[in-house]
Design an enzyme around this catalytic site. Structure first.
Site, short mmCIF file in Angstrom:
data_model
loop_
_atom_site.label_atom_id
_atom_site.label_comp_id
_atom_site.label_asym_id
_atom_site.label_seq_id
_atom_site.Cartn_x
_atom_site.Cartn_y
_atom_site.Cartn_z
N LYS A 76 0.83 -1.21 0.00
CA LYS A 76 0.00 0.00 0.00
C LYS A 76 0.86 1.26 0.00
O LYS A 76 0.40 2.33 -0.38
CB LYS A 76 -0.92 0.00 1.22
CG LYS A 76 -2.00 -1.05 1.14
CD LYS A 76 -3.28 -0.44 0.64
CE LYS A 76 -4.23 -1.50 0.14
NZ LYS A 76 -5.46 -0.96 -0.43
N ASP A 124 -8.35 0.35 6.75
CA ASP A 124 -8.20 -0.69 7.77
C ASP A 124 -6.77 -0.69 8.27
O ASP A 124 -6.38 -1.54 9.04
CB ASP A 124 -8.55 -2.05 7.17
CG ASP A 124 -8.00 -2.16 5.77
OD1 ASP A 124 -6.77 -2.04 5.62
OD2 ASP A 124 -8.79 -2.32 4.83
C1 LIG Z 1 -2.06 -6.34 3.08
C2 LIG Z 1 -3.15 -6.16 2.12
N1 LIG Z 1 -3.30 -7.04 1.14
C3 LIG Z 1 -4.29 -6.92 0.22
C4 LIG Z 1 -5.20 -5.88 0.29
C5 LIG Z 1 -6.30 -5.81 -0.71
O1 LIG Z 1 -6.21 -4.72 -1.57
P1 LIG Z 1 -7.50 -4.16 -2.28
O2 LIG Z 1 -8.40 -3.60 -1.24
O3 LIG Z 1 -6.98 -3.14 -3.23
O4 LIG Z 1 -8.16 -5.32 -2.97
C6 LIG Z 1 -5.09 -4.94 1.31
C7 LIG Z 1 -6.03 -3.81 1.43
O5 LIG Z 1 -5.99 -3.03 2.35
C8 LIG Z 1 -4.04 -5.07 2.26
O6 LIG Z 1 -3.87 -4.18 3.25
#
Ligand SMILES: Cc1ncc(COP(=O)(O)O)c(C=O)c1O
Length: 397
Positions: A76, A124
């Site tokens: 992110k 989150d």
């Molecule tokens: C560690 C991690 N992996 C995957 C995701 C999934 O990403 P997306 O919400 O763009 O599908 C998130 C989303 O916050 C995340 O924090």
């Protein structure tokens, strides 16, 4: 364990990639130039999970390990901070009547303008950390909305970047709505990782930032003399990560693009439900899952535009296999080294481990001894206390 899989017939034959309006290699190059110019930039490792590949009868399993990304601990870091920079560039240019570079923002000479701008989002944890870091580096105010289940540790990590925090007594979607209302009321700028009709520019930048990870991964495969992936297993929250992965590899490889498998928690299955319905549809469950980053009830509409055309399978798993995969990585049982993976990082690996031994499913997904799988290890121990609780002795603690 419960494993649900559906196939998206529309993605059975990939045609040429045509979604450049949303994500493109041209825009990926801009993101790559800006992000790699950052003094703290370093590519994250692509790790070979040789033991997983051997046990599962696959040619190779690669794990793009985002745990060290920019010291923020997840992929992110590539999206939110980049989108803040792009947004400030647009706003400052509109006021001054000429373009400004990121270096101009970082040097601080434009602070009189940037400090009048407030960026906000719901999160989150990981996206908020990235937006807050961007706001700090580029010099604007930042207000982050957190839902009731975001841990105190994650709140502290965001506050450490100078952001103001607002707690919302509800789930992730409630916090998105609260941030949107506050932005309307105060004239703040929303820097969201999810999109909705009429709000697309910023989330496109966020997703475009993520594609830097794919540019790196393709370079790393080439350097290793390895072939390009035949399959990608990637976890989904609102779908932004999966869309970035799917779009970038599709544009790169065209009709030879890998089979994209999107994996979600059982009770936060908005992408799976959307695939069933053939249009954006809400999650069927109450969003409760240990995989906090994936606990999303509504898809990102821009991400969905890509996934409904390009993602071939949608899978849901429950929490236990994701935790088991964290422990496997931590114990050194997957590769020659121990790998620290947070609770939202392993859904892709968990689904692969569940599917690979099942003859029918292997056939359905065209998995075999020639398959080369790319996994996105999307975070490290972003909540260290929870990580210790879930992994404990497997990490040799
Ligand atoms: C560690 C991690 N992996 C995957 C995701 C999934 O990403 P997306 O919400 O763009 O599908 C998130 C989303 O916050 C995340 O924090």
């Amino acid at each position: 364990m419960t494993l649900r899989i559906i196939e998206n017939a529309a993605a059975r034959k990939l045609g040429p990639y045509r979604m450049q309006e949303v994500l493109s290699h041209a825009a990926a190059q801009t993101a790559y130039r800006m992000i790699t110019a950052c003094p703290r930039y370093a590519p994250t490792p692509l790790r070979a999970l040789d033991r997983v590949a051997a046990n599962a009868g696959l040619a190779a399993v690669w794990y793009k390990d985002e745990s060290g990304r920019f010291g923020i601990g997840s992929f992110k870091a590539l999206g939110g901070a980049y989108a803040v920079a792009r947004l400030l560039q647009r706003r400052v240019a509109a006021r001054l009547g000429h373009e400004v570079g990121v270096a101009d923002l970082v040097r601080g000479g434009l602070r009189d303008i940037t400090r009048t701008i407030t960026v906000t989002c719901a999160t989150d944890g990981n996206h908020g950390r990235s937006v807050a870091a961007g706001a700090q580096v580029f010099g604007c105010r930042c207000v982050i909305f957190l839902h009731r289940d975001v841990s105190a540790g994650r709140e502290e990590a965001i506050r450490a970047f100078g952001a103001e925090i607002v707690r919302v007594d509800g789930n992730y979607d409630d916090s998105v709505h609260a941030a949107t209302r506050a932005a309307e009321e105060h004239g703040w700028e929303i820097v969201s990782d999810t999109s909705w009709p009429g709000y697309v520019d910023v989330p496109r930048d966020v997703m475009q930032g993520y594609t830097v990870m794919l540019i790196e991964a393709l370079q790393q495969l080439q350097t290793a003399g390895a072939r390009r992936p035949t399959h990608v297993f990637v976890q989904g929250g609102v779908g932004g990560l999966a869309a970035a992965v799917c779009a970038h590899l599709w544009e790169e490889m065209g009709s030879e693009g890998p089979i994209t498998v999107v994996v979600e928690p059982e009770r936060a299955d908005c992408l799976y439900q959307s695939a069933l319905a053939g249009r954006p549809a809400p999650a069927s469950g109450d969003l409760s899952t240990v995989m906090a980053g994936l606990s999303c009830g509504e898809v990102s509409t821009e991400a969905w535009r890509i996934l409904c055309a390009g993602a071939r399978f949608f899978v849901t798993i429950d929490d236990a296999p994701a935790i088991a995969a964290m422990r496997l990585l931590a114990s050194g049982g997957a590769a020659t080294e121990r790998i620290v993976a947070g609770e939202s990082a392993t859904a892709g690996l968990a689904a692969l481990l569940a599917i690979a031994p099942e003859t029918m499913l292997r056939q359905q997904l065209a998995l075999g001894p020639d398959s080369s799988i790319l996994l996105i290890g999307s975070e490290g121990a972003t909540d260290p206390a929870l990580y210790r609780e879930l992994v404990g002795d497997a990490a040799g603690a």
